[in-house]
Motif scaffolding. Sequence first.
Motif, mmCIF file in Angstrom:
data_model
loop_
_atom_site.group_PDB
_atom_site.id
_atom_site.type_symbol
_atom_site.label_atom_id
_atom_site.label_comp_id
_atom_site.label_asym_id
_atom_site.label_seq_id
_atom_site.Cartn_x
_atom_site.Cartn_y
_atom_site.Cartn_z
ATOM 1 N N LEU A 127 51.654 48.804 40.822
ATOM 2 C CA LEU A 127 50.725 49.188 41.893
ATOM 3 C C LEU A 127 49.280 48.948 41.477
ATOM 4 C CD1 LEU A 127 52.255 52.507 43.300
ATOM 5 C CD2 LEU A 127 52.077 50.304 44.449
ATOM 6 N N GLY A 128 48.956 49.277 40.223
ATOM 7 C CA GLY A 128 47.598 49.020 39.735
ATOM 8 C C GLY A 128 47.239 47.553 39.796
ATOM 9 N N LEU A 129 48.206 46.687 39.443
ATOM 10 C CA LEU A 129 47.973 45.231 39.501
ATOM 11 C C LEU A 129 47.750 44.783 40.939
ATOM 12 C CD1 LEU A 129 47.979 42.406 38.240
ATOM 13 C CD2 LEU A 129 50.482 42.420 38.432
ATOM 14 N N ILE A 130 48.578 45.259 41.853
ATOM 15 C CA ILE A 130 48.438 44.879 43.270
ATOM 16 C C ILE A 130 47.102 45.346 43.821
ATOM 17 C CG2 ILE A 130 49.368 45.286 45.577
ATOM 18 C CD1 ILE A 130 52.148 45.464 44.231
ATOM 19 N N PHE A 131 46.765 46.609 43.558
ATOM 20 C CA PHE A 131 45.485 47.128 44.056
ATOM 21 C C PHE A 131 44.306 46.356 43.484
ATOM 22 C CE2 PHE A 131 47.495 51.607 44.561
ATOM 23 C CZ PHE A 131 48.032 51.224 45.773
ATOM 24 N N ALA A 132 44.355 46.057 42.183
ATOM 25 C CA ALA A 132 43.235 45.363 41.539
ATOM 26 C C ALA A 132 43.052 43.965 42.112
ATOM 27 C CB ALA A 132 43.473 45.298 40.030
ATOM 28 N N VAL A 133 44.143 43.255 42.339
ATOM 29 C CA VAL A 133 44.056 41.888 42.860
ATOM 30 C C VAL A 133 43.595 41.884 44.313
ATOM 31 C CG1 VAL A 133 45.408 39.837 43.448
ATOM 32 C CG2 VAL A 133 45.758 40.968 41.248
ATOM 33 N N LEU A 134 44.146 42.795 45.114
ATOM 34 C CA LEU A 134 43.807 42.802 46.535
ATOM 35 C C LEU A 134 42.376 43.279 46.781
ATOM 36 C CD1 LEU A 134 47.100 44.121 48.189
ATOM 37 C CD2 LEU A 134 46.302 41.769 47.948
ATOM 38 N N THR A 135 41.913 44.244 46.006
ATOM 39 C CA THR A 135 40.559 44.765 46.247
ATOM 40 C C THR A 135 39.476 43.764 45.861
ATOM 41 O OG1 THR A 135 40.702 45.890 44.086
ATOM 42 C CG2 THR A 135 41.138 47.207 46.062
ATOM 43 N N GLU A 136 39.849 42.730 45.110
ATOM 44 C CA GLU A 136 38.870 41.685 44.805
ATOM 45 C C GLU A 136 38.534 40.861 46.045
ATOM 46 O OE1 GLU A 136 38.456 40.125 40.372
ATOM 47 O OE2 GLU A 136 40.015 39.140 41.550
ATOM 48 N N ARG A 137 39.372 40.932 47.056
ATOM 49 C CA ARG A 137 39.236 40.051 48.215
ATOM 50 C C ARG A 137 38.694 40.764 49.452
ATOM 51 N NH1 ARG A 137 41.978 35.270 47.659
ATOM 52 N NH2 ARG A 137 43.109 35.023 45.704
ATOM 53 N N VAL A 138 38.350 42.035 49.332
ATOM 54 C CA VAL A 138 37.835 42.763 50.492
ATOM 55 C C VAL A 138 36.440 43.300 50.183
ATOM 56 C CG1 VAL A 138 40.114 43.393 51.379
ATOM 57 C CG2 VAL A 138 38.997 44.879 49.717
ATOM 58 N N ARG A 139 35.653 43.444 51.218
ATOM 59 C CA ARG A 139 34.268 43.870 51.044
ATOM 60 C C ARG A 139 34.181 45.328 50.618
ATOM 61 N NH1 ARG A 139 30.930 42.286 56.278
ATOM 62 N NH2 ARG A 139 29.296 43.195 54.956
ATOM 63 N N TRP A 140 35.131 46.133 51.078
ATOM 64 C CA TRP A 140 35.101 47.548 50.754
ATOM 65 C C TRP A 140 35.995 47.880 49.565
ATOM 66 C CZ3 TRP A 140 40.196 48.616 51.623
ATOM 67 C CH2 TRP A 140 40.842 47.858 52.576
ATOM 68 N N GLY A 141 36.193 46.894 48.677
ATOM 69 C CA GLY A 141 37.057 47.086 47.522
ATOM 70 C C GLY A 141 36.608 48.214 46.611
#
Length: 426
Positions: free
Chosen positions: A80-94
Amino acid sequence: MTGTRRTVAALFLLPALVLLGALVVYPIGYSVVRSFYDQSGDGFAGFDNYQALFTDEGIRTALKNNIIWVVFAPTVATALGLIFAVLTERVRWGTAFKLVVFMPMAISMLAAGIIFRLVYDQDPDKGVANAVWVGVHDTFAESSAFPKAHPGRESPLAADGGGFLTKEPVRLGEPVGLPLVGVAPDQMPDGAAKAVAAKADPGKVTGTTWQDFTRGEGVGTLNAPDASELGYPGMKVEAVKDGKVVASATAAADGTFTLPATADGAQLRLPAGNFKEPYNGLDWLGPSLVTPAIIGSYIWMWAGFAMVLIAAGLAGMPRELLEAARVDGANEWQVFRRVTVPLLAPVLAVVAVTLMINVLKVFDLVFIIAPGSSQDDANVLALELYRKGFSEDQPGVASAIAVFLLLLVVPVMWFNIRRLRREVRR
């Protein structure tokens, strides 16, 4: 000069060494020695306390649960930490998302345990987990509105496998009354209307099922609808001949129903489905689900920790490698699987190993969340150590568990230290 420097260095290290000896070395040494003595501490017990680790039922359950913890909790939290870290790199409100996910780390284990004890409450009106689960269930399978309904005095109905069956067969053109009691006025369905006596129909079987109760002693007519009494809307009625259902109907808002001519000579049955208890969700803290439920609360706390470390690793990753892979025609999943994950392998190892060490010592969440009736099923080694040492007065066995936990942690720490040394050499 060299000797003076060594003396100064030793003097600076002395307070730390004293504290290390008093707080780490001495307790470990004392625990090892104590594990070879009996309960009184006077008699030498040899390896009897260690033998109990594999013969005592409570300790074996704790060991089994610790294996489940070590396998699933670090794996899921790291993933989950890996998924969150990768996905939040691509959103403005990461950044805001990372703050929210990491926030549980600021909560103590005690507070988190209390929170999730309420989250997993069996009552859907209190427990969020069951409120959601019951809402989803009721969307697809409606619960009965009459779980407490039952026949009253001089009723034409008799109990029949969770439902009720008329004592006598019914005939065409003769209206039937199926009175029940036991549903509180405030529990009646919103669509219930005033009950009315069914009209006779020569070619059909008609009837009424209703709440045969009027407030006040001696008020109302027994087994006949009164002005203040409500019908049972949605009540299913079946006509049964020789054990087979030949016709069925559903009561209207006023409790009336109509069955075709095939119901002639049959007995009417109100099936058990009319009276099943409302669905109250899962027993999250019962024997079968208590360990997964507690692991879920742990992941809620520590997924943010994994995300922050992995995000730091992502920040230092060479972006030209990712771009080169995209230029070569790799899609995003291939870039993630073939480039991002391998480059993050050292960070993922740090996170996973740290969480493994942490879950081997987990105590607070299990002690607080698991109720007394399920604590034996949720038992882990750290909790069993506490119980043996303070509740069951077996300090020798408790010391053996402590030494065993240390032996489990040491290989994981050794692996982590070796890996860190290899990273330094690079």
